[in-house]
Scaffold this active site. Structure first.
Site, PDB file in Angstrom:
ATOM      1  CE  LYS A 210      -3.336   3.209   0.545  1.00  0.00           C
ATOM      2  NZ  LYS A 210      -4.141   3.059  -0.207  1.00  0.00           N
TER       3      LYS A 210
ATOM      4  CB  CYS B  18      -4.213   8.199  -0.337  1.00  0.00           C
ATOM      5  SG  CYS B  18      -6.143   8.580   0.268  1.00  0.00           S
TER       6      CYS B  18
HETATM    7  N1  SAJ Z   1      -1.787  13.906  -9.376  1.00  0.00           N
HETATM    8  C1  SAJ Z   1      -0.974  15.029 -10.445  1.00  0.00           C
HETATM    9  N2  SAJ Z   1      -0.727  14.031 -11.014  1.00  0.00           N
HETATM   10  C2  SAJ Z   1      -1.427  13.787 -11.826  1.00  0.00           C
HETATM   11  C3  SAJ Z   1      -1.861  12.738 -11.270  1.00  0.00           C
HETATM   12  C4  SAJ Z   1      -2.460  13.415  -9.731  1.00  0.00           C
HETATM   13  O1  SAJ Z   1      -0.788  16.281 -10.285  1.00  0.00           O
HETATM   14  O2  SAJ Z   1      -1.148  13.082 -12.565  1.00  0.00           O
HETATM   15  C5  SAJ Z   1      -2.337  14.753  -7.817  1.00  0.00           C
HETATM   16  C6  SAJ Z   1      -3.825  14.436  -7.946  1.00  0.00           C
HETATM   17  O3  SAJ Z   1      -4.151  16.538  -8.947  1.00  0.00           O
HETATM   18  C7  SAJ Z   1      -3.619  14.839  -6.566  1.00  0.00           C
HETATM   19  C8  SAJ Z   1      -2.542  14.187  -5.929  1.00  0.00           C
HETATM   20  O4  SAJ Z   1      -2.196  14.159  -7.173  1.00  0.00           O
HETATM   21  O5  SAJ Z   1      -3.895  16.522  -5.875  1.00  0.00           O
HETATM   22  C9  SAJ Z   1      -3.596  12.331  -6.002  1.00  0.00           C
HETATM   23  O6  SAJ Z   1      -4.519  12.678  -6.553  1.00  0.00           O
HETATM   24  P1  SAJ Z   1      -4.274  10.967  -7.517  1.00  0.00           P
HETATM   25  O7  SAJ Z   1      -5.163  10.600  -8.243  1.00  0.00           O
HETATM   26  O8  SAJ Z   1      -3.199  10.299  -7.998  1.00  0.00           O
HETATM   27  O9  SAJ Z   1      -4.997   9.903  -6.068  1.00  0.00           O
HETATM   28  P2  SAJ Z   1      -5.436   9.496  -5.199  1.00  0.00           P
HETATM   29  O10 SAJ Z   1      -5.324  10.274  -3.797  1.00  0.00           O
HETATM   30  O11 SAJ Z   1      -7.076  10.208  -5.559  1.00  0.00           O
HETATM   31  O12 SAJ Z   1      -6.064   8.146  -4.152  1.00  0.00           O
HETATM   32  C10 SAJ Z   1      -4.981   7.796  -4.330  1.00  0.00           C
HETATM   33  C11 SAJ Z   1      -5.115   5.956  -5.359  1.00  0.00           C
HETATM   34  N3  SAJ Z   1      -3.787   5.762  -5.084  1.00  0.00           N
HETATM   35  C12 SAJ Z   1      -2.628   5.445  -6.453  1.00  0.00           C
HETATM   36  O13 SAJ Z   1      -3.515   5.665  -7.879  1.00  0.00           O
HETATM   37  C13 SAJ Z   1      -1.233   4.670  -6.126  1.00  0.00           C
HETATM   38  C14 SAJ Z   1      -5.751   5.349  -4.870  1.00  0.00           C
HETATM   39  O14 SAJ Z   1      -5.571   3.320  -5.831  1.00  0.00           O
HETATM   40  C15 SAJ Z   1      -5.938   5.183  -3.361  1.00  0.00           C
HETATM   41  O15 SAJ Z   1      -6.192   3.963  -2.814  1.00  0.00           O
HETATM   42  C16 SAJ Z   1      -5.398   6.402  -2.948  1.00  0.00           C
HETATM   43  O16 SAJ Z   1      -4.450   7.047  -3.028  1.00  0.00           O
HETATM   44  C17 SAJ Z   1      -5.473   6.121  -0.906  1.00  0.00           C
HETATM   45  O17 SAJ Z   1      -6.651   5.975  -0.716  1.00  0.00           O
HETATM   46  O18 SAJ Z   1      -4.399   6.088  -0.315  1.00  0.00           O
END
Ligand code: SAJ
Length: 428
Positions: free
Chosen positions: A205, A259
């Site tokens: 995780k 997360c």
């Molecule tokens: N972000 C960027 N650039 C990107 C992708 C995301 O700047 O290319 C930013 C987003 O805007 C946001 C942050 O990163 O601020 C996180 O967003 P996210 O969509 O990457 O992830 P979370 O936090 O919504 O969900 C993550 C997920 N983990 C992964 O993809 C490895 C999800 O599967 C997990 O279950 C969740 O964390 C969790 O609960 O841990």
């Protein structure tokens, strides 16, 4: 193994969908939360969180008579802990909710029960924090009761689908614990169920979210380099991603949410000397809001008295979650520099945030501003017609931190668009 009664501790983004899903599968579920407001809201048929499809699922669970909401646990075959694990100001994991949930289970724990921890936790939490508390019952984990760690891995905004379809990792304190966990989640999981030990599952995780954090950090660093060299990072990323083994993520205003901006710290705390890369990535992502605020400064100069519309406050597109949101950090930093900041978050128009005026509509946010700052790629924002926006405001300058309004259409109706990662603020 067969289960008929499940007690879920923590009714947030993970616990509530999990409890409701088990209930709609015909099991008796007691959903427990320590927050009286959450309990009352749910008992009255309301919902305290926003997630697509959740209202219908919770209503179905409640009306089936299988889901009961309570402020304390009851005897059950299975106890699932899905409580928050935030961090303290010094970035140490705050495990008080896990400890409290384990202590709450203690009086009800019986031989043959299964206890599952789903909350994201530092390595060895199941063995070294959870097991010792539960063993105060006189029962031994792995011998008298089953104990597993099974991380939630669902993406906010797509929780209901991912909970069922994603692969599920189940880490047992012993192989028979893992097998008991598999029997439980097989009730609704359609993705592959993979068994391992508890500490590996904890690491899995943390590694997933840390991997994403590091990858976003390199994208953000590339954006800074592109600004410096007056290269369009968005074009450069698109071209680099045509390489068969390259997949650069998107730069943006920073990494928010509960997360990805939190979990890497659990590894740093556990092994500070072995995590230089993870710490550097965190540093890049956590300073990205300052970098974006700096772009606004370089476009606008002195911000004193300048009225600025911020579009988007949530931590990512199409959710209402404001936790650890870089957009809020940017908005507050601009306000601290003397700007009059009016923010519009379409998914949470009633938000109250220190230093910011929150508008109830796009029109209200845009009226009388000198500058528009686009911070979140909400689909409603991406669809906006530039001429319609031009009609709502006299502002003709946009700072776009997400590459949302890049099309020449915005320039055609008179907007100057300064984009993160294309060096435009230097040319402007
Ligand atoms: N972000 C960027 N650039 C990107 C992708 C995301 O700047 O290319 C930013 C987003 O805007 C946001 C942050 O990163 O601020 C996180 O967003 P996210 O969509 O990457 O992830 P979370 O936090 O919504 O969900 C993550 C997920 N983990 C992964 O993809 C490895 C999800 O599967 C997990 O279950 C969740 O964390 C969790 O609960 O841990």
């Amino acid at each position: 193994m067969k289960f008929s009664r499940i007690c879920v501790l923590g009714l947030g983004y993970i616990g509530l969908p999990t409890a409701s899903t088990f209930a709609t599968q015909g099991l008796k579920v007691i959903g427990v939360d320590v927050n009286p407001q959450v309990v009352e809201t749910l008992q009255n048929g309301g919902l305290h969180i926003h997630e697509p499809g959740l209202r219908t699922l919770v209503q179905a669970a409640l009306s089936s008579g299988n889901l009961e909401i309570s402020d304390h646990p009851q005897p059950a075959d299975v106890f699932i802990i899905a409580v928050p694990t935030p961090f303290y100001a010094d970035k140490r994991a705050d495990m008080r909710a896990v400890t409290a949930a384990a202590e709450a289970i203690l009086p009800y724990l019986r031989p043959g029960n299964l206890v599952v921890l789903e909350s994201t936790s530092p390595p060895r939490t199941t063995l070294e924090l959870l097991a010792p508390i539960l063993e105060r019952s006189g029962l031994q984990a792995g011998d008298d009761f089953y104990l597993v760690y099974s991380p939630e891995r669902v993406l906010p905004g797509q929780i209901l689908r991912e909970m069922i379809e994603n692969a599920r990792v189940i880490g047992g304190v012993t192989p028979s614990c893992a097998a008991a966990g598999r029997d439980l989640y097989a009730i609704f999981v359609r993705g592959e169920i993979v068994l391992t030990d508890a500490t590996t599952a904890e690491m899995v995780k943390l590694m997933e979210n840390t991997y994403r954090d590091v990858n976003i950090a390199i994208a953000n660093e590339f954006a800074r380099l592109a600004d410096r060299f007056q290269v369009n990072v968005w074009e450069a990323i698109a071209l680099a991603n045509r390489h068969p083994r390259v997949n650069i993520l998107k730069p943006g205003p920073g990494v928010g949410g509960h997360c990805i901006s939190v979990d890497p710290w659990f590894l740093v705390e556990a092994a500070p000397h072995q995590t230089p890369l993870i710490q550097a990535a965190r540093n890049v992502n956590s300073t990205q809001p300052d970098y974006v605020a700096g772009l606004v400064h370089s476009v606008c100069g002195d911000l004193k008295g300048v009225r600025i519309a911020i579009l988007g406050l949530s931590y990512k597109p199409d959710v209402d979650d404001l936790r650890e949101s870089p957009a809020i950090e940017i908005a507050q930093s601009l306000a601290a520099s003397g700007a009059e900041v009016v923010a519009y978050e379409p998914n949470k128009t009633g938000a109250q945030i220190a230093g910011l005026e929150c508008a109830a509509s796009l029109e209200a946010a845009l009226e009388g501003v000198a500058l528009i700052v686009l911070l979140v790629a909400h689909s409603d924002f991406l669809k906006l017609d530039p001429s319609a926006v031009a009609a709502m405001t006299t502002a003709r300058t946009v700072v776009d931190a997400i590459n949302g309004w890049s099309s020449p259409a915005w320039e055609q109706v008179g907007f100057r668009v300064f984009r993160l990662g294309d060096g435009s603020q230097q040319r402007g």
